[in-house]
Design an enzyme around this catalytic site. Structure first.
Site, PDB file in Angstrom:
ATOM      1  N   SER A   1     -53.437 -48.964 -12.493  1.00 51.61           N
ATOM      2  CA  SER A   1     -52.713 -50.220 -11.166  1.00 51.61           C
ATOM      3  C   SER A   1     -54.339 -50.568 -10.618  1.00 51.61           C
ATOM      4  O   SER A   1     -54.829 -51.354 -10.530  1.00 51.61           O
ATOM      5  CB  SER A   1     -51.878 -49.201 -10.795  1.00 51.61           C
ATOM      6  OG  SER A   1     -51.440 -49.200  -9.424  1.00 51.61           O
TER       7      SER A   1
ATOM      8  N   ASP B   1     -41.529 -51.757 -15.050  1.00 48.87           N
ATOM      9  CA  ASP B   1     -41.999 -51.384 -13.429  1.00 48.87           C
ATOM     10  C   ASP B   1     -42.653 -52.766 -12.699  1.00 48.87           C
ATOM     11  O   ASP B   1     -41.982 -53.415 -12.681  1.00 48.87           O
ATOM     12  CB  ASP B   1     -44.396 -52.046 -14.074  1.00 48.87           C
ATOM     13  CG  ASP B   1     -44.895 -51.391 -13.017  1.00 48.87           C
ATOM     14  OD1 ASP B   1     -44.769 -51.308 -12.237  1.00 48.87           O
ATOM     15  OD2 ASP B   1     -46.187 -51.576 -13.545  1.00 48.87           O
TER      16      ASP B   1
ATOM     17  N   HIS C   1     -43.916 -47.874 -13.807  1.00 57.71           N
ATOM     18  CA  HIS C   1     -45.227 -48.336 -13.335  1.00 57.71           C
ATOM     19  C   HIS C   1     -46.231 -47.201 -13.867  1.00 57.71           C
ATOM     20  O   HIS C   1     -47.883 -47.062 -13.852  1.00 57.71           O
ATOM     21  CB  HIS C   1     -45.734 -47.955 -11.838  1.00 57.71           C
ATOM     22  CG  HIS C   1     -46.486 -48.018 -11.147  1.00 57.71           C
ATOM     23  ND1 HIS C   1     -47.436 -49.311 -11.842  1.00 57.71           N
ATOM     24  CD2 HIS C   1     -48.291 -47.863 -10.758  1.00 57.71           C
ATOM     25  CE1 HIS C   1     -48.802 -50.133 -11.062  1.00 57.71           C
ATOM     26  NE2 HIS C   1     -49.001 -48.189 -10.198  1.00 57.71           N
TER      27      HIS C   1
END
Length: 335
Positions: free
Chosen positions: A185, A271, A308
């Protein structure tokens, strides 16, 4: 969560033109020159952890502006020789936490430096590093100082991340010729940035990278962090041009184009935090502006039914095996 609106075939061809400023390289040369003028290591002290198979140290190094940045340095206990080393960058809203929280890489036999995120701890994890630089902007890290690239929080955080590589190479027990970057991320976006600024890395492993194709990401993603930029612009309607200009100096696609190290990517097609197209934008242009006679090796792992979180433990296993094959090609050919 919805599936990516683009098919996998379309994602594999997605290569947007990023609005890159003419002085992008000069901006980062000048920023990093200011940082490297200072000695990098400030303090290194052993940290008791009750983990008999690992040794840990509490490290402080000089980051952007000479600000003290904290990190954990961990390595297998009782191993004297210099080890290949992994520098890891945490995700958005996280800090370095406690030294026993992230053990995959040292347990796998690597020396490991986990950098704290200046000013971000408290949302998802603890940290110890302040961000003492104030500037006009919004209330969340992604909007701190967003009206001017020189004031922007990510100018400071990316500089810290580059300095973390310098710091780890100054620590004992590190093979400075075999340094790898890892991040998920925000950490994945920071890893790409450092890969574009440091040209002697062994590898970079990035998962669901933030900070990529940012104008498009802000347009299509509602959750934080991109949603926090959209909410800032919803109130500060006259700031749009300034915001896009600032973001153009930290876009991961521009950094990825300059990267030279082998790269391993992972993306979940559901995501909504870091939309798949934005990570593919970095992957598809990775190394394109590096000036190498042969582009750097890269591979992508896609998880069609994950968001995610991506491939989680399955992906980590792939990372471990891939990095071993990069650092020890003889192992891969023997298998």
């Amino acid at each position: 969560m919805p599936h990516s609106p683009l098919s996998l075939d379309a994602l594999e061809q997605y290569s947007p033109t990023i609005d890159e400023p003419d002085d992008f390289d000069q901006f980062w040369r000048e920023t990093l020159a200011e940082a490297v003028a200072r000695p990098v290591l400030v303090d290194v002290r052993p940290e008791p952890t009750d983990l008999r198979l690992l040794d840990s140290w509490d490290v402080t190094f000089a980051g952007f502006g000479g600000d003290p940045v904290r990190a954990w340095y961990t390595r297998p206990a009782g191993v004297a020789e210099p080890l290949p080393t992994v520098v890891e960058y945490p995700g958005y809203g996280r800090g370095r936490g406690l030294p026993h929280e992230r053990l995959t890489w040292p347990v796998a036999g690597y020396a490991h430096l986990l950098m704290d995120n200046r000013g971000q701890a408290g949302q998802y994890g603890a940290g110890d590093t302040a961000d003492p630089h104030g500037a006009p902007g919004g209330p969340s890290p992604v909007t701190w100082g967003i009206l001017d690239p020189r004031d922007y929080h990510y100018r400071r955080l990316i500089t810290d991340a580059v300095r973390a590589v310098e710091a780890v190479r100054a620590l004992p027990g590190v093979d400075g010729d075999r340094v790898t970057l890892v991040g998920n991320s925000q950490g994945g976006g920071i890893a790409l940035a450092v890969a574009g600024l440091v040209d002697d890395l062994s590898a970079v492993l990035t998962t669901a990278p933030f900070l990529c194709d940012m104008r498009r990401a802000v347009q299509v993603s509602d959750p934080a962090p991109y949603g926090e930029i959209a909410r800032y612009l919803a109130v500060h309607r006259d700031a749009e041009d300034a915001v896009w200009r600032t973001l153009s100096y930290v876009d991961g696609v521009s950094f990825a184009r300059r990267a030279t190290a082998p790269a391993h990517f992972g993306i979940g097609l559901r995501d909504t935090v870091c939309p798949p197209r934005t990570g593919f934008a970095a992957y598809n242009q990775y190394g394109a502006a590096a000036g190498l006679p042969v582009p750097p090796a890269r591979e992508m792992h896609v998880y069609p039914f994950n968001g995610h979180e991506g491939g989680e433990a399955v992906h980590v296993r792939r990372q471990l095996r891939w990095l071993d094959s990069v650092l020890h090609p003889a192992h891969a050919s023997a298998n």
